[in-house]
Design a protein around this motif. Structure first.
Motif, PDB file in Angstrom:
ATOM      1  N   PRO A  37       0.793  -1.230   0.000  1.00  0.00           N
ATOM      2  CA  PRO A  37       0.000   0.000   0.000  1.00  0.00           C
ATOM      3  C   PRO A  37       0.823   1.276   0.000  1.00  0.00           C
ATOM      4  O   PRO A  37       0.285   2.354  -0.260  1.00  0.00           O
ATOM      5  CB  PRO A  37      -0.796  -0.118   1.309  1.00  0.00           C
ATOM      6  CG  PRO A  37       0.107  -0.888   2.215  1.00  0.00           C
ATOM      7  CD  PRO A  37       0.879  -1.841   1.333  1.00  0.00           C
ATOM      8  N   ASP A  38       2.120   1.199   0.288  1.00  0.00           N
ATOM      9  CA  ASP A  38       2.904   2.415   0.533  1.00  0.00           C
ATOM     10  C   ASP A  38       3.978   2.648  -0.515  1.00  0.00           C
ATOM     11  O   ASP A  38       5.064   3.111  -0.225  1.00  0.00           O
ATOM     12  CB  ASP A  38       3.517   2.358   1.937  1.00  0.00           C
ATOM     13  CG  ASP A  38       4.375   1.118   2.150  1.00  0.00           C
ATOM     14  OD1 ASP A  38       4.264   0.164   1.345  1.00  0.00           O
ATOM     15  OD2 ASP A  38       5.155   1.095   3.106  1.00  0.00           O
ATOM     16  N   VAL A  64      -5.670   7.054  -0.821  1.00  0.00           N
ATOM     17  CA  VAL A  64      -6.500   7.492   0.301  1.00  0.00           C
ATOM     18  C   VAL A  64      -5.615   8.289   1.248  1.00  0.00           C
ATOM     19  O   VAL A  64      -4.632   7.767   1.762  1.00  0.00           O
ATOM     20  CB  VAL A  64      -7.112   6.273   1.021  1.00  0.00           C
ATOM     21  CG1 VAL A  64      -7.920   6.726   2.226  1.00  0.00           C
ATOM     22  CG2 VAL A  64      -7.964   5.467   0.050  1.00  0.00           C
ATOM     23  N   CYS A  65      -5.960   9.572   1.441  1.00  0.00           N
ATOM     24  CA  CYS A  65      -5.071  10.457   2.188  1.00  0.00           C
ATOM     25  C   CYS A  65      -5.759  11.002   3.435  1.00  0.00           C
ATOM     26  O   CYS A  65      -6.950  11.235   3.446  1.00  0.00           O
ATOM     27  CB  CYS A  65      -4.644  11.643   1.325  1.00  0.00           C
ATOM     28  SG  CYS A  65      -3.838  11.147  -0.202  1.00  0.00           S
ATOM     29  N   SER A  66      -4.955  11.238   4.453  1.00  0.00           N
ATOM     30  CA  SER A  66      -5.444  11.909   5.654  1.00  0.00           C
ATOM     31  C   SER A  66      -4.340  12.836   6.130  1.00  0.00           C
ATOM     32  O   SER A  66      -3.165  12.588   5.871  1.00  0.00           O
ATOM     33  CB  SER A  66      -5.784  10.886   6.736  1.00  0.00           C
ATOM     34  OG  SER A  66      -4.645  10.114   7.027  1.00  0.00           O
ATOM     35  N   PRO A  67      -4.698  13.919   6.799  1.00  0.00           N
ATOM     36  CA  PRO A  67      -3.660  14.830   7.291  1.00  0.00           C
ATOM     37  C   PRO A  67      -2.745  14.111   8.275  1.00  0.00           C
ATOM     38  O   PRO A  67      -3.197  13.333   9.110  1.00  0.00           O
ATOM     39  CB  PRO A  67      -4.460  15.927   7.994  1.00  0.00           C
ATOM     40  CG  PRO A  67      -5.850  15.800   7.478  1.00  0.00           C
ATOM     41  CD  PRO A  67      -6.045  14.348   7.130  1.00  0.00           C
ATOM     42  N   LYS A  68      -1.474  14.375   8.134  1.00  0.00           N
ATOM     43  CA  LYS A  68      -0.501  13.766   9.046  1.00  0.00           C
ATOM     44  C   LYS A  68      -0.315  14.711  10.223  1.00  0.00           C
ATOM     45  O   LYS A  68       0.174  15.822  10.069  1.00  0.00           O
ATOM     46  CB  LYS A  68       0.821  13.559   8.309  1.00  0.00           C
ATOM     47  CG  LYS A  68       1.872  12.860   9.128  1.00  0.00           C
ATOM     48  CD  LYS A  68       3.201  12.828   8.385  1.00  0.00           C
ATOM     49  CE  LYS A  68       3.243  11.692   7.392  1.00  0.00           C
ATOM     50  NZ  LYS A  68       4.529  11.648   6.660  1.00  0.00           N
ATOM     51  N   SER A  77       0.224  20.576   6.923  1.00  0.00           N
ATOM     52  CA  SER A  77      -0.358  20.489   5.589  1.00  0.00           C
ATOM     53  C   SER A  77       0.067  19.196   4.885  1.00  0.00           C
ATOM     54  O   SER A  77      -0.377  18.901   3.804  1.00  0.00           O
ATOM     55  CB  SER A  77       0.072  21.689   4.748  1.00  0.00           C
ATOM     56  OG  SER A  77       1.473  21.686   4.626  1.00  0.00           O
ATOM     57  N   THR A  78       0.933  18.437   5.537  1.00  0.00           N
ATOM     58  CA  THR A  78       1.399  17.193   4.926  1.00  0.00           C
ATOM     59  C   THR A  78       0.263  16.168   4.918  1.00  0.00           C
ATOM     60  O   THR A  78      -0.466  16.041   5.890  1.00  0.00           O
ATOM     61  CB  THR A  78       2.565  16.615   5.726  1.00  0.00           C
ATOM     62  OG1 THR A  78       3.513  17.653   5.921  1.00  0.00           O
ATOM     63  CG2 THR A  78       3.217  15.481   4.984  1.00  0.00           C
ATOM     64  N   LEU A  79       0.140  15.484   3.826  1.00  0.00           N
ATOM     65  CA  LEU A  79      -0.862  14.428   3.755  1.00  0.00           C
ATOM     66  C   LEU A  79      -0.175  13.078   3.823  1.00  0.00           C
ATOM     67  O   LEU A  79       0.895  12.877   3.259  1.00  0.00           O
ATOM     68  CB  LEU A  79      -1.670  14.524   2.457  1.00  0.00           C
ATOM     69  CG  LEU A  79      -2.622  15.697   2.347  1.00  0.00           C
ATOM     70  CD1 LEU A  79      -3.300  15.674   0.981  1.00  0.00           C
ATOM     71  CD2 LEU A  79      -3.657  15.658   3.447  1.00  0.00           C
ATOM     72  N   ASP A  80      -0.831  12.173   4.499  1.00  0.00           N
ATOM     73  CA  ASP A  80      -0.350  10.819   4.618  1.00  0.00           C
ATOM     74  C   ASP A  80      -1.236   9.965   3.710  1.00  0.00           C
ATOM     75  O   ASP A  80      -2.419   9.815   3.999  1.00  0.00           O
ATOM     76  CB  ASP A  80      -0.473  10.387   6.083  1.00  0.00           C
ATOM     77  CG  ASP A  80       0.496   9.272   6.414  1.00  0.00           C
ATOM     78  OD1 ASP A  80       1.310   8.924   5.543  1.00  0.00           O
ATOM     79  OD2 ASP A  80       0.419   8.767   7.542  1.00  0.00           O
ATOM     80  N   CYS A  81      -0.683   9.464   2.617  1.00  0.00           N
ATOM     81  CA  CYS A  81      -1.500   8.751   1.633  1.00  0.00           C
ATOM     82  C   CYS A  81      -1.124   7.278   1.583  1.00  0.00           C
ATOM     83  O   CYS A  81       0.040   6.917   1.748  1.00  0.00           O
ATOM     84  CB  CYS A  81      -1.336   9.350   0.243  1.00  0.00           C
ATOM     85  SG  CYS A  81      -1.855  11.071   0.153  1.00  0.00           S
ATOM     86  N   THR A  82      -2.121   6.465   1.323  1.00  0.00           N
ATOM     87  CA  THR A  82      -1.891   5.037   1.231  1.00  0.00           C
ATOM     88  C   THR A  82      -2.735   4.475   0.091  1.00  0.00           C
ATOM     89  O   THR A  82      -3.667   5.120  -0.380  1.00  0.00           O
ATOM     90  CB  THR A  82      -2.224   4.357   2.573  1.00  0.00           C
ATOM     91  OG1 THR A  82      -1.840   2.987   2.489  1.00  0.00           O
ATOM     92  CG2 THR A  82      -3.694   4.455   2.900  1.00  0.00           C
ATOM     93  N   HIS A  83      -2.370   3.300  -0.343  1.00  0.00           N
ATOM     94  CA  HIS A  83      -3.068   2.654  -1.459  1.00  0.00           C
ATOM     95  C   HIS A  83      -3.590   1.303  -0.967  1.00  0.00           C
ATOM     96  O   HIS A  83      -2.897   0.282  -1.108  1.00  0.00           O
ATOM     97  CB  HIS A  83      -2.133   2.496  -2.649  1.00  0.00           C
ATOM     98  CG  HIS A  83      -1.702   3.805  -3.233  1.00  0.00           C
ATOM     99  ND1 HIS A  83      -2.322   4.375  -4.315  1.00  0.00           N
ATOM    100  CD2 HIS A  83      -0.751   4.688  -2.837  1.00  0.00           C
ATOM    101  CE1 HIS A  83      -1.754   5.539  -4.586  1.00  0.00           C
ATOM    102  NE2 HIS A  83      -0.797   5.749  -3.705  1.00  0.00           N
TER     103      HIS A  83
END
Ligand SMILES: [Cu+2]
Length: 122
Positions: A37-38, A64-68, A77-83
């Motif tokens: 996923p990463d 799929v992203c969420s704020p880190k 403002s960094t987004l933490d995204c995963t697949h």
């Protein structure tokens, strides 16, 4: 593909349409079959017999992203995204000529970088 990953791909419209936008869905797995996923998967395509690429520049969906949120810090403002399930989608593909195309996959992930090509005749 080198021996680091297993990659399978499909398109949202099948067969691939002539001169119309389509998306490529890639599933990235390790050699044991576990989804990754990463990582990241960048897809492009060209016609090797004509020496040109597509008229469009495809865009890889971020997943799929969420704020880190870092401990003790204000909202970042960094987004933490995963697949999830190792699924990566590239939109904005277009094959504007009939003939032989090669899809190019550029992969990065926890097992290192890798590339793969897939031939497709439109
Ligand atoms: Cu061509």
């Amino acid at each position: 593909m080198g021996d680091r990953y297993r990659l399978t791909w499909s398109t949202d419209v099948s067969p691939i349409p002539f001169n119309a936008l389509f998306a490529v869905r890639t599933v990235l797995r390790d050699r044991s079959g576990a989804p990754i996923p990463d990582g990241s998967v960048v897809v492009d395509a060209s016609m090797p017999q004509h020496g040109h690429g597509m008229p469009t520049r495809p865009i890889a969906r971020p997943g799929v992203c969420s704020p880190k949120l870092e401990p003790g810090a204000a909202a970042s403002s960094t987004l933490d995204c995963t697949h999830p399930d190792g699924v990566y989608v590239s939109e904005g593909m277009k094959f504007h000529m009939a003939g032989e195309w090669v899809l190019h996959f550029v992969v990065s992930g926890p097992l290192g970088p890798d590339t793969a090509d897939a031939h497709y005749t439109l």
